[in-house]
Design a protein around this motif. Structure first.
Motif, PDB file in Angstrom:
ATOM      1  N   ASN A  19       0.021   1.923 -11.081  1.00 30.26           N
ATOM      2  CA  ASN A  19      -1.237   1.177 -10.959  1.00 30.26           C
ATOM      3  C   ASN A  19      -1.737   0.973  -9.544  1.00 30.26           C
ATOM      4  N   CYS A  20      -0.944   1.425  -8.569  1.00 31.30           N
ATOM      5  CA  CYS A  20      -1.330   1.220  -7.166  1.00 31.30           C
ATOM      6  C   CYS A  20      -2.628   1.974  -6.873  1.00 31.30           C
ATOM      7  N   ILE A  21      -3.554   1.271  -6.188  1.00 31.49           N
ATOM      8  CA  ILE A  21      -4.817   1.932  -5.824  1.00 31.49           C
ATOM      9  C   ILE A  21      -4.887   2.131  -4.314  1.00 31.49           C
ATOM     10  N   GLY A  22      -3.817   1.699  -3.613  1.00 26.57           N
ATOM     11  CA  GLY A  22      -3.783   1.864  -2.163  1.00 26.57           C
ATOM     12  C   GLY A  22      -4.599   0.806  -1.460  1.00 26.57           C
ATOM     13  N   PRO A  23      -4.362   0.610  -0.144  1.00 28.89           N
ATOM     14  CA  PRO A  23      -5.045  -0.452   0.608  1.00 28.89           C
ATOM     15  C   PRO A  23      -6.571  -0.301   0.559  1.00 28.89           C
ATOM     16  N   HIS A  32       5.360   5.802  -4.688  1.00 32.50           N
ATOM     17  CA  HIS A  32       5.519   5.008  -3.468  1.00 32.50           C
ATOM     18  C   HIS A  32       4.361   4.035  -3.332  1.00 32.50           C
ATOM     19  N   PRO A  33       4.414   2.961  -4.147  1.00 30.46           N
ATOM     20  CA  PRO A  33       3.315   1.991  -4.127  1.00 30.46           C
ATOM     21  C   PRO A  33       3.154   1.361  -2.751  1.00 30.46           C
ATOM     22  N   CYS A  34       1.915   0.985  -2.451  1.00 26.04           N
ATOM     23  CA  CYS A  34       1.638   0.468  -1.102  1.00 26.04           C
ATOM     24  C   CYS A  34       2.097  -0.973  -0.911  1.00 26.04           C
ATOM     25  N   ASN A  35       2.195  -1.727  -2.009  1.00 22.18           N
ATOM     26  CA  ASN A  35       2.567  -3.139  -1.950  1.00 22.18           C
ATOM     27  C   ASN A  35       1.541  -3.990  -1.216  1.00 22.18           C
ATOM     28  N   LEU A  36       0.360  -3.438  -0.969  1.00 24.04           N
ATOM     29  CA  LEU A  36      -0.689  -4.163  -0.243  1.00 24.04           C
ATOM     30  C   LEU A  36      -1.901  -4.417  -1.122  1.00 24.04           C
ATOM     31  N   CYS A  37      -2.177  -3.496  -2.041  1.00 20.23           N
ATOM     32  CA  CYS A  37      -3.374  -3.632  -2.867  1.00 20.23           C
ATOM     33  C   CYS A  37      -3.203  -4.762  -3.895  1.00 20.23           C
ATOM     34  N   GLU A  38      -4.288  -5.122  -4.516  1.00 20.37           N
ATOM     35  CA  GLU A  38      -4.262  -6.233  -5.463  1.00 20.37           C
ATOM     36  C   GLU A  38      -3.324  -5.949  -6.641  1.00 20.37           C
ATOM     37  N   PRO A  39      -3.443  -4.762  -7.316  1.00 24.70           N
ATOM     38  CA  PRO A  39      -2.508  -4.492  -8.428  1.00 24.70           C
ATOM     39  C   PRO A  39      -1.042  -4.607  -7.992  1.00 24.70           C
ATOM     40  N   CYS A  40      -0.692  -4.013  -6.849  1.00 23.40           N
ATOM     41  CA  CYS A  40       0.687  -4.082  -6.357  1.00 23.40           C
ATOM     42  C   CYS A  40       1.139  -5.530  -6.210  1.00 23.40           C
ATOM     43  N   LYS A  41       0.296  -6.309  -5.544  1.00 21.05           N
ATOM     44  CA  LYS A  41       0.667  -7.702  -5.259  1.00 21.05           C
ATOM     45  C   LYS A  41       0.851  -8.513  -6.539  1.00 21.05           C
TER      46      LYS A  41
HETATM   47 ZN   LIG Z   1      -0.579  -0.690  -4.071  1.00 24.78          ZN
END
Ligand SMILES: [Zn+2]
Length: 562
Positions: free
Chosen positions: A64-68, A77-86
């Motif tokens: 589900n990661c959409i990237g920063p 390799h999810p970014c952990n920065l975008c809203e879905p990741c968070k």
């Molecule tokens: Zn993300």
């Protein structure tokens, strides 16, 4: 003031880069995403604490990661920065549902998931259902789930996790992409724990960390819980003795002393040391398991393998044990392994541990297989010689034979340059070289007239192959430096070897009836017949075994119908 967060939670991996020991899983998932071949449902299996649910969450984020900048596609390799990741990370994403099947086993529990799975995700790319301990679901729940898996919606993914893959029905398994998470190797755990301890400013001794990693049995979560526990006990200073106490281990020194006494055969010291270890609170099963660990480490040292993260003192002690050599250490380990299983079942583990130590002490001085092999030729030669002397003595008393024992001795011990002094020697050579038909023909058809090396005079019994004399000449010539001559005469007074053997067997059988044991048996079971007398084989070499004459009479008794 912030509340303390346990290490296992604080250091829970947020991406696959920080997940240790599961490279194969990461690689396969990455490939599947790159090739756009991601399944609708996954099943992650492995022992507890290796990262199954952690991986499930990382996969959910990756999907589900959409990237920063909001433009990235799914990736492992999810970014952990975008809203879905968070929001997935903090467990508050509406489209990501986690369920523990251990506490929701019924069909009604699964119904909610099934019903909602037909709707499109609210905001995420995929609706993801993470079901932990899937094997706990009831049969009906599995059946209900199966229907959904058979007709998956494009935007729904199922991620199952289980510690017991065998309990998951095949119908479910066959619809899932399966990933096996491995136990994390001790060395990797040690490395991981050391890094975390440094980051947390916890003082540690390398051996203490190794003990924790060993005790965790491949589970990252367990290793971190133990590290937590130890740092709390030791006020951020984790020593070897602290970990030993915490884990209910006997001190390493005590265990080394115990192992050493076993190896040098000091039974008193060994048992006293065991008692001492149990008295200070160590569990017998744990003691044996720790001894296995020591034997294993000592074997690694003995085989020049690298032992990482081990203190100099521990290395020095282990080297003493390693000097007993790999064969002894390997045997010790085997005995301990077997004993360890027995202790688990024993009604009194302490007694079982004592018996195990006694067994260990008694087997330690025994020669190892390689030492036995080294001594073997001598032992065999001595035994064979003794047998032959005994036999020839018996023989001269009981019967006359055309077989000379001296010749037999020669052909056993100088098989490379066999001396040929009678017909049986010729047969032996044939048998040794695999000419079994020739050997059998000589036994059956050749009646010796005169045997004067290198000239043999024989008579052929009825039915003998025509080329038998030339074959005998040939085999003799290829096996000695002398030129042999085989002359066929008309009449012989001697029987063939076969006739001779039959006669001997008959004599043997009648002698067997006179054997005290046989007499007893015959008396107890009237109507019994002796059908065969088996010669005890003293040598590995079958060719020579028949030459090692019966040293002990063994009777093969057959109960006949009465
Ligand atoms: Zn993300």
């Amino acid at each position: 003031m912030s509340s303390y967060q346990v290490l296992a939670r604080k250091y829970r991996p947020v991406d696959f880069n920080s997940l240790i020991g599961q490279d194969a899983l990461v690689q396969t998932l990455t490939n599947a995403i790159t090739l756009n071949r991601l399944a609708h449902s996954f099943i992650l299996t492995g022992v507890r604490g290796v990262g199954k649910t952690t991986s499930a969450r990382i996969i959910a984020k990756g999907l589900n990661c959409i990237g920063p900048d909001g433009s990235s596609k799914e990736s492992m390799h999810p970014c952990n920065l975008c809203e879905p990741c968070k929001s997935i990370q903090s467990g508050r994403h509406v489209d990501i549902l986690e369920m523990d099947a251990a506490s929701n086993t019924g069909v009604d529990d699964i119904r909610e998931i099934i019903d909602s799975s037909v709707y499109r995700p609210v905001s995420a790319r995929y609706k993801v259902y993470i079901i932990d301990e899937i094997h706990m679901l009831s049969k009906n729940a599995f059946n209900a789930l199966l229907k959904t898996l058979e007709e998956p919606s494009e935007s729904v993914k199922f991620i199952f996790a289980t510690t017991e893959i065998r309990k998951v029905p095949l119908t479910i398994l066959s619809r899932c992409q399966r990933f096996d998470l491995r136990r994390v190797p001790i060395s990797l755990l040690q490395e991981h724990l050391t890094k975390i301890a440094q980051a947390e400013r916890i003082e540690t001794q390398p051996e203490a960390i190794r003990l924790i990693a060993y005790a965790a049995e491949g589970s990252v979560r367990d290793s971190l819980s133990l590290l937590d526990q130890a740092s709390a006990l030791g006020a951020n200073n984790i020593s070897v003795s602290l970990v030993e106490d915490m884990l209910g281990h006997a001190s390493t020194n005590t265990l080394l002393e115990l192992l050493k006494s076993c190896f040098i055969g000091e039974i008193q010291t060994a048992l006293e040391t065991l008692k001492k270890a149990i008295d200070v609170g160590a569990e017998p099963e744990q003691i044996i398991s720790d001894l296995m660990d020591l034997a294993h480490q000592a074997s690694l040292i003995a085989s020049n393998s690298n032992l990482e993260n081990i203190s100099d003192a521990a290395l020095e002690n282990l080297t003493v044990i390693s000097n007993f050599g790999i064969p002894r250490l390997a045997r010790c380990w085997q005995i301990l392994l077997k004993g360890h299983q027995e202790i688990k079942l024993a009604p009194r583990p302490e007694a079982a541990a004592e018996m195990l130590i006694i067994r260990l002490v008694y087997t330690s001085p025994m020669p190892t297989p390689s030492e036995i092999l080294e001594k073997l030729p001598n032992v065999l030669a001595e035994e064979a010689q003794a047998n032959i002397e005994k036999t020839s003595k018996e023989r001269s008393l009981t019967e006359q034979s055309t077989l000379s024992p001296e010749t037999s001795t020669n052909s056993i011990f100088q098989s490379k340059t066999p001396s040929v002094e009678n017909l049986l020697d010729v047969v032996k050579i044939c048998e040794q070289q695999g000419h079994l038909i020739l050997a059998s023909n000589i036994r059956n058809y050749v009646e010796p007239i005169n045997f004067n090396t290198p000239r043999i005079e024989i008579c052929l019994a009825k039915g003998a192959p025509d080329d038998l004399p030339s074959k005998i000449t040939q085999i003799l010539n290829t096996n000695s430096d002398t030129k042999w001559e085989v002359i066929v005469g008309v009449k012989s007074d001697s029987p063939t070897l076969k006739e001779e053997e039959d006669l001997a067997k008959k004599k043997e059988l009648s002698a067997a009836y006179e054997h005290p044991i046989a007499k007893d048996v015959l008396k107890t079971f009237p109507g019994t017949k002796i059908t065969e007398v088996i010669t005890e084989i003293q040598s590995e070499d079958h060719q020579s075994s028949s030459l090692l004459e019966r040293s002990d009479l063994k009777t093969n008794l057959e109960q006949s119908e009465i």
